[in-house]
Every structure is written in C-alpha cells, then in structure tokens.
Scaffold this active site. Structure first.
Site, PDB file in Angstrom:
ATOM      1  CG  HIS A 199      -2.043  -2.363  -6.942  1.00  0.00           C
ATOM      2  ND1 HIS A 199      -0.450  -2.281  -6.403  1.00  0.00           N
ATOM      3  CD2 HIS A 199      -1.946  -3.363  -7.817  1.00  0.00           C
ATOM      4  CE1 HIS A 199      -0.001  -2.802  -6.738  1.00  0.00           C
ATOM      5  NE2 HIS A 199      -0.542  -4.321  -7.560  1.00  0.00           N
TER       6      HIS A 199
ATOM      7  CG  ASP B 125      -1.835  -1.383   1.243  1.00  0.00           C
ATOM      8  OD1 ASP B 125      -2.610  -1.853   0.363  1.00  0.00           O
ATOM      9  OD2 ASP B 125      -2.199  -1.657   2.237  1.00  0.00           O
TER      10      ASP B 125
HETATM   11  P1  GDP Z   1      -0.096  -0.022  -3.493  1.00  0.00           P
HETATM   12  O1  GDP Z   1      -0.611  -1.317  -3.304  1.00  0.00           O
HETATM   13  O2  GDP Z   1       0.767   0.104  -3.589  1.00  0.00           O
HETATM   14  O3  GDP Z   1      -0.493   0.423  -5.155  1.00  0.00           O
HETATM   15  O4  GDP Z   1      -1.107   1.178  -2.539  1.00  0.00           O
HETATM   16  P2  GDP Z   1      -2.935   1.535  -2.668  1.00  0.00           P
HETATM   17  O5  GDP Z   1      -3.122   1.200  -3.930  1.00  0.00           O
HETATM   18  O6  GDP Z   1      -3.164  -0.076  -1.578  1.00  0.00           O
HETATM   19  O7  GDP Z   1      -2.796   2.469  -1.501  1.00  0.00           O
HETATM   20  C1  GDP Z   1      -2.002   3.952  -1.765  1.00  0.00           C
HETATM   21  C2  GDP Z   1      -3.463   4.336  -2.088  1.00  0.00           C
HETATM   22  O8  GDP Z   1      -2.911   6.140  -1.545  1.00  0.00           O
HETATM   23  C3  GDP Z   1      -4.261   4.663  -3.020  1.00  0.00           C
HETATM   24  O9  GDP Z   1      -5.845   4.866  -2.216  1.00  0.00           O
HETATM   25  C4  GDP Z   1      -3.357   5.937  -3.168  1.00  0.00           C
HETATM   26  O10 GDP Z   1      -4.594   6.527  -4.788  1.00  0.00           O
HETATM   27  C5  GDP Z   1      -3.693   6.480  -2.425  1.00  0.00           C
HETATM   28  N1  GDP Z   1      -2.140   7.633  -2.987  1.00  0.00           N
HETATM   29  C6  GDP Z   1      -1.699   7.057  -3.471  1.00  0.00           C
HETATM   30  N2  GDP Z   1      -0.130   8.448  -3.854  1.00  0.00           N
HETATM   31  C7  GDP Z   1      -0.900   9.191  -3.202  1.00  0.00           C
HETATM   32  C8  GDP Z   1      -0.331  10.304  -2.961  1.00  0.00           C
HETATM   33  O11 GDP Z   1       1.032  10.678  -3.039  1.00  0.00           O
HETATM   34  N3  GDP Z   1      -1.347  12.034  -2.044  1.00  0.00           N
HETATM   35  C9  GDP Z   1      -2.122  10.768  -1.589  1.00  0.00           C
HETATM   36  N4  GDP Z   1      -2.837  11.290  -0.864  1.00  0.00           N
HETATM   37  N5  GDP Z   1      -2.984   9.577  -2.110  1.00  0.00           N
HETATM   38  C10 GDP Z   1      -1.755   8.666  -3.060  1.00  0.00           C
END
Ligand code: GDP
Length: 424
Positions: free
Chosen positions: A40, A12
């Site tokens: 994701h 995440d």
């Molecule tokens: P992954 O599994 O590594 O792809 O991560 P996730 O998708 O589970 O979690 C990342 C969350 O943070 C998601 O809701 C994204 O939309 C959000 N996100 C990613 N980068 C940023 C950022 O720079 N700022 C904010 N506020 N949210 C972000």
C-alpha cells in the site's frame, strides 16, 4: 463499530490511502489476510511510504495495529518496516500479533522462486514472497503458528519433520541446496525473541474492544478479482480478499462488520498474469501508466510496471457485489483529467452475446470488451473539496459509474494525500 476497507478490482485501488484517512477516527486497524506480497502506498505528513505488512493506520499515535491470525506473517518484514517508518520520524507504532498467525518461513520464499523458475514461461507472476507455499502449508497442516515458537519441544520435532519433507522436493524436484534443520531452528529462535513482546490473543482483544464500542478497521489486501474463489482463478492470490473473510482472519463475529467500504479505481490496472478484458496497450497504456497513481503505476513491492486498462463496469460491479459493498470510495479520478474522451467497458461480448455478468475464467478468456465512450473534463480536479465544484463531465462520469456499480459512491479521491477527498 467494525468497518472493512477492501478492493473491488485487481488490487492497487488505493486502499492504503483510504485506510490511512479513516484511521484518523479509528482505534484499531487489523490486517486479516495476505502478507508482504502486495503493498500500500501512503502519502501523509511524514512523507511517502510503501507498507507491505503493517496496517495502514500505523501513522497515528492513537491507533493499535494488529497482525491478525489470517495473515501470512513474515517476521523480518514486519520489523524492517517498523524500523523504516520510525527512522523517518513516525512515532513507534503500537502493534499486536495474533498468537494464531502463521509464520512465513525462509523456505516458503525459496519454494516460491524455485517453482516460478520451474514453470518458466507458464509462471503465475508471483512476487516471490512465499505466499502460495505458505498458505499451501497452512492448509496441509504443516505451518508454524506463532504460539508454537514458545514451545521448544514441539518446535524442534516439527522442524525436523517438515525439513525431511521439504528436502525431498528441494533435492529431487528443484535440485537445490537442502534446508539445514539446525539453522532453521536458530532462525525461529530469533523470530521468537523478536515477536515475544507483541504476541497475544488478538481475537479476545478485539472482542473486548467491540464491547467497549471501539472503532475497528479491517484492512484488505488486493481485491475481489484476486480472490481464490471468486477471482480469476488460477491467477489469484492464496487467501481470500473478501470482507467476509475479515471476520475469520481477525477472529470476530461476521455480524459485527457493519460497513464495507469498497475501493474502486477510476480506471483499471493489474499486476501479474491473468484475464483482463479492458486492458489497453502501446502508447495509450504507457501514457495512463505514466500519469497513474502517484508518480506512475508501478508495483509498490516489486516496482514492476502495472498492466493498464479502461474502467470495467462488469468486473467492478461484480467486485462490489462479492464484497457486499455498503459504500464505494472511487479513487484516482484526478488522473483521467488529460483525456478528451474516456472509454468505459459496459459489457463483455462472449461468442457474439453481450453480457453484464462477470463469468468464470474459462468464459472470461473469450470475452471482448464492449465500450461506451464518455466525454472527458480536460482539467485538473486536485484540490477540489466539494462535489458541486467538480466539472460537469466529471460528475457525469462518477454518476454513470455509480449507476453501473449499483452502490453509492460516498467518497471520491482526487489525489494521493490524506485530505484529497470529496465526501458526497
Ligand atoms: P492499495 O494497494 O490499494 O493500497 O493501492 P496502492 O497503494 O498500490 O496504489 C495506489 C496508488 O495510487 C498509490 O501510489 C497512491 O499514493 C495513489 N493514490 C491513491 N489515491 C489516489 C488518488 O485519488 N489520486 C492519485 N493521483 N493517486 C492516488
């Protein structure tokens, strides 16, 4: 050129967003491990999506998405996801499925649930997607390869044989309904018809693509601390989350992976059970969870509230080193804008001795966080696109973390969208 996008933490970290962004200049995006157990979250011009099994590059017309041989391949999950995105207006993605990928069987999902039920309070906090039973069977050599769907004799015999074995456990250990081999065979025939148009030797396809100088992205799931060898065993996932495994799970030579973009989150979060030294609780945790990610830190697959904590330099440095990070994408930094002061874990106190090295789980259990408190910047940094325009305390936070990680932070993500990025 082959580039990997992987996580340094517990998952995440925002790998989906970084992959979606880098996919703009990529030709092929490959999932090389894991399955539909984690998700994701991606925000782009088409809307907001939670992807579980599809690579995060499916939103462009010019990309090919590959389900690599290392993936726990859930056939229904793939097609459900494809239908979902197409319904929301995304052009039908080009997908290839490795003929050597193995299939998540309906009984893997059942076994996951039965085992969690049997373990009761001592459970692993599985997402019940069948991932652990799947990989157990793969390495016990009773898994089903996609290629086997196309050989009726092998298939029938194997279904009979595997059902016999599984039914002993189902009846005598779990006391549930046995599997009906005929029904299972029918399901596998359905799977065969669904995947047939997409199946090929993806390793050969990738070899050719490398020769032609194509840009290839390997997309990791979860992060270093969930790796079965280098993570917080046994509270880990069942396939390697490291970039090195990208070579195996995609079927390419290891020396072709030239760049390892390691995604590091500006604070910590984790799902499921397991050691988490810089974890915070109560109101402090609730506030960070509510403000975190994009609309709160809740699991993309399960909706479960994530456990929250301050940034952990010890775990993240280790996370980057085990990935072999060549650069770091530092994400969700915008979320910390509300804090007057930001604690950062810089060491672990184990039996009165402070260490900067990430220990094995038995020692990790005893670790207490040693914090350094940095000043906050108290403003919203979303929309900023130049590094120099970030507030001084924010730059100080980034530079402090960079020094601790011992890897260059080349990208800073200050929002969930494709264009919320600052290059350095
Ligand atoms: P992954 O599994 O590594 O792809 O991560 P996730 O998708 O589970 O979690 C990342 C969350 O943070 C998601 O809701 C994204 O939309 C959000 N996100 C990613 N980068 C940023 C950022 O720079 N700022 C904010 N506020 N949210 C972000």
């Amino acid at each position: 050129m082959v580039k990997a996008v992987v996580g340094a933490n517990w998952g995440d970290e925002g790998k989906g967003k970084i992959t979606d962004m880098l996919a703009e200049t990529s030709d092929i995006i490959v999932r090389f491990q894991g399955g539909s157990n984690a998700g994701h979250t991606i925000v782009n011009d088409y809307g907001k999506f939670a992807l579980h099994i599809l690579p995060s590059g499916v939103f462009y017309n010019h990309t090919t998405s590959i389900i690599g041989n290392g993936v726990a391949f859930s056939v229904p999950a793939l097609f459900k996801e494809v239908n979902d995105i197409v319904e929301k207006g995304v052009p039908k993605p080009k997908i290839l499925v490795s003929d050597r990928a193995q299939i998540v069987m309906p009984y893997h999902i059942l076994f996951d649930a039965y085992e969690e039920e049997r373990l009761g309070g001592k459970s692993f906090g599985s997402t019940k997607s069948g991932i652990a039973p799947f990989y157990s069977d793969k390495y016990s050599k009773i898994g089903f390869q996609v290629s086997e769907l196309f050989d009726e004799d092998i298939l029938e015999e194997k279904v009979e044989r595997v059902c016999q074995l599984k039914n002993v456990l189902i009846e005598h250990l779990y006391h549930k309904e046995p599997i009906n081999p005929k029904e299972l065979l029918n399901t596998l025939h359905e799977y065969r018809d669904m995947v047939e148009p997409y199946v090929c030797d993806t390793a050969a396809f990738l070899r050719e693509a490398i020769k032609e100088g194509k840009n290839i992205l390997l997309e990791g799931q979860l992060g270093t601390l969930k790796d079965p060898d280098f993570g917080i065993y046994p509270m880990v996932t069942s396939s390697s989350t490291l970039a090195a495994y990208g070579a195996i799970g995609a079927g390419i030579p290891p020396y072709e992976i030239k760049s390892i973009v390691t995604v590091v989150k500006a604070y910590s979060s984790a799902v499921g059970a397991g050691e988490f030294v810089s974890e915070i609780f109560g109101d402090e945790a609730d506030e960070l969870r509510r403000r975190g990610g994009d609309g709160g830190e809740f699991g993309a697959t399960t909706g479960r509230p994530r456990r929250m904590g301050w940034f952990d330099c010890v775990a993240s440095r280790y996370g980057c080193k085990m990935q072999g990070a060549t650069e770091v994408a530092f994400t969700v930094l915008d979320v910390l804008g509300y804090l007057d002061e930001i604690p950062v874990c810089v060491g672990y106190d184990i039996d009165g001795e402070v260490t900067r090295d990430f220990p094995v789980t038995s020692r990790l259990k005893k670790a207490k966080p040693v914090y350094k408190v940095l000043p906050g910047w108290k403003c919203d940094i979303r929309g900023i696109s130049k590094y120099e325009e970030l507030p001084e305390n924010c730059r100080n936070y980034i530079e402090f973390v960079e020094k601790e990680l011992e890897v260059k932070i080349s990208m800073i993500s200050n929002g969930p969208g494709r264009h919320d990025i600052i290059y350095r």
